[in-house]
Design a protein around this motif. Structure first.
Motif, mmCIF file in Angstrom:
data_model
loop_
_atom_site.group_PDB
_atom_site.id
_atom_site.type_symbol
_atom_site.label_atom_id
_atom_site.label_comp_id
_atom_site.label_asym_id
_atom_site.label_seq_id
_atom_site.Cartn_x
_atom_site.Cartn_y
_atom_site.Cartn_z
ATOM 1 N N VAL A 70 26.549 52.724 5.172
ATOM 2 C CA VAL A 70 27.590 53.357 4.372
ATOM 3 C C VAL A 70 28.936 52.826 4.858
ATOM 4 N N HIS A 71 29.552 52.027 4.024
ATOM 5 C CA HIS A 71 30.815 51.369 4.345
ATOM 6 C C HIS A 71 31.971 52.164 3.738
ATOM 7 N N PRO A 72 33.170 52.073 4.317
ATOM 8 C CA PRO A 72 34.307 52.833 3.781
ATOM 9 C C PRO A 72 34.598 52.605 2.293
ATOM 10 N N SER A 73 34.189 51.478 1.743
ATOM 11 C CA SER A 73 34.430 51.249 0.317
ATOM 12 C C SER A 73 33.334 51.861 -0.562
ATOM 13 N N ALA A 74 32.295 52.417 0.049
ATOM 14 C CA ALA A 74 31.195 53.024 -0.703
ATOM 15 C C ALA A 74 31.581 54.418 -1.194
ATOM 16 N N GLY A 75 31.203 54.726 -2.391
ATOM 17 C CA GLY A 75 31.393 56.080 -2.908
ATOM 18 C C GLY A 75 30.250 56.969 -2.452
ATOM 19 N N VAL A 76 30.570 58.179 -2.045
ATOM 20 C CA VAL A 76 29.558 59.134 -1.603
ATOM 21 C C VAL A 76 29.715 60.399 -2.440
ATOM 22 N N LEU A 77 28.636 60.797 -3.100
ATOM 23 C CA LEU A 77 28.650 61.978 -3.960
ATOM 24 C C LEU A 77 27.673 63.007 -3.407
ATOM 25 N N ALA A 78 28.140 64.220 -3.227
ATOM 26 C CA ALA A 78 27.278 65.330 -2.816
ATOM 27 C C ALA A 78 27.218 66.322 -3.966
ATOM 28 N N SER A 79 26.008 66.692 -4.376
ATOM 29 C CA SER A 79 25.856 67.730 -5.402
ATOM 30 C C SER A 79 24.964 68.829 -4.850
ATOM 31 N N TYR A 80 25.227 70.037 -5.319
ATOM 32 C CA TYR A 80 24.576 71.227 -4.770
ATOM 33 C C TYR A 80 23.995 72.079 -5.891
ATOM 34 N N ASN B 234 37.863 54.740 8.246
ATOM 35 C CA ASN B 234 37.407 53.368 7.985
ATOM 36 C C ASN B 234 36.295 52.944 8.935
ATOM 37 N N GLU B 235 35.418 53.891 9.277
ATOM 38 C CA GLU B 235 34.286 53.616 10.156
ATOM 39 C C GLU B 235 32.988 53.720 9.359
ATOM 40 N N PRO B 236 32.218 52.635 9.297
ATOM 41 C CA PRO B 236 30.927 52.703 8.603
ATOM 42 C C PRO B 236 29.912 53.491 9.429
ATOM 43 N N VAL B 237 28.832 53.890 8.787
ATOM 44 C CA VAL B 237 27.765 54.634 9.477
ATOM 45 C C VAL B 237 26.425 54.243 8.852
ATOM 46 N N LEU B 238 25.393 54.241 9.676
ATOM 47 C CA LEU B 238 24.044 53.929 9.235
ATOM 48 C C LEU B 238 23.272 55.230 9.046
ATOM 49 N N LEU B 239 22.628 55.378 7.879
ATOM 50 C CA LEU B 239 21.753 56.527 7.606
ATOM 51 C C LEU B 239 20.328 56.018 7.502
ATOM 52 N N GLU B 240 19.388 56.773 8.075
ATOM 53 C CA GLU B 240 17.977 56.414 7.997
ATOM 54 C C GLU B 240 17.175 57.626 7.552
ATOM 55 N N TRP B 241 16.176 57.398 6.708
ATOM 56 C CA TRP B 241 15.283 58.461 6.256
ATOM 57 C C TRP B 241 13.972 57.844 5.824
#
Length: 134
Positions: free
Chosen positions: A52-62, A33-40
């Motif tokens: 990126v908040h804990p309620s956010a969905g994160v999808l990784a595709s390869y 339950n720890e948010p994180v900031l991504l920068e690019w």
């Protein structure tokens, strides 16, 4: 080429290796339950950030049939950056993947934290030293 999609807000194309490592760090942070900031740097060389908040969905595709193996030392540096006030810089993560630099989003944080200390040298057993002297 992999892809990291965050809560439908941001889609970032990255190589499969970087995608796998960032995804692993994000999952670890969000499980706690720890948010994180991504920068690019986005289109037109504009800096972009996503919280990126804990309620956010994160999808990784390869592109690969399965995600690549993870490098523990690189994950540790990414986690240090994720725990910093400025978050993870994706460009720094890519640029410094084989160094000891912490890929934080601001240069001051990277300079302030410096390099991750090298692991201690392996210890030898007394019997090994005795055998070497014989």
């Amino acid at each position: 080429m992999g892809c990291l999609t965050i809560a439908g807000l941001a889609t970032i194309e990255l190589d499969d290796d970087l995608t796998a490592h960032l995804h692993a760090v994000l999952v670890a942070k969000l499980r706690r339950n720890e948010p994180v900031l991504l920068e690019w740097t986005g289109t037109g060389e504009h800096a972009q950030q996503v919280w990126v908040h804990p309620s956010a969905g994160v999808l990784a595709s390869y592109d690969l049939p399965r995600p690549p193996d993870l490098d523990r030392l690189w994950l540790d540096r990414l986690m240090v950056a994720a725990n910093s006030v400025s978050g993870i810089s994706i460009e720094a993560a890519d640029l410094h993947r084989h160094t000891r630099v912490v890929p934080a989003a601001t240069r001051a944080v990277v300079d302030g934290l410096g390099a991750v200390p090298p692991p201690p040298p392996p210890t030898t057993r007394e019997s090994d030293e005795h055998d070497a002297r014989s």
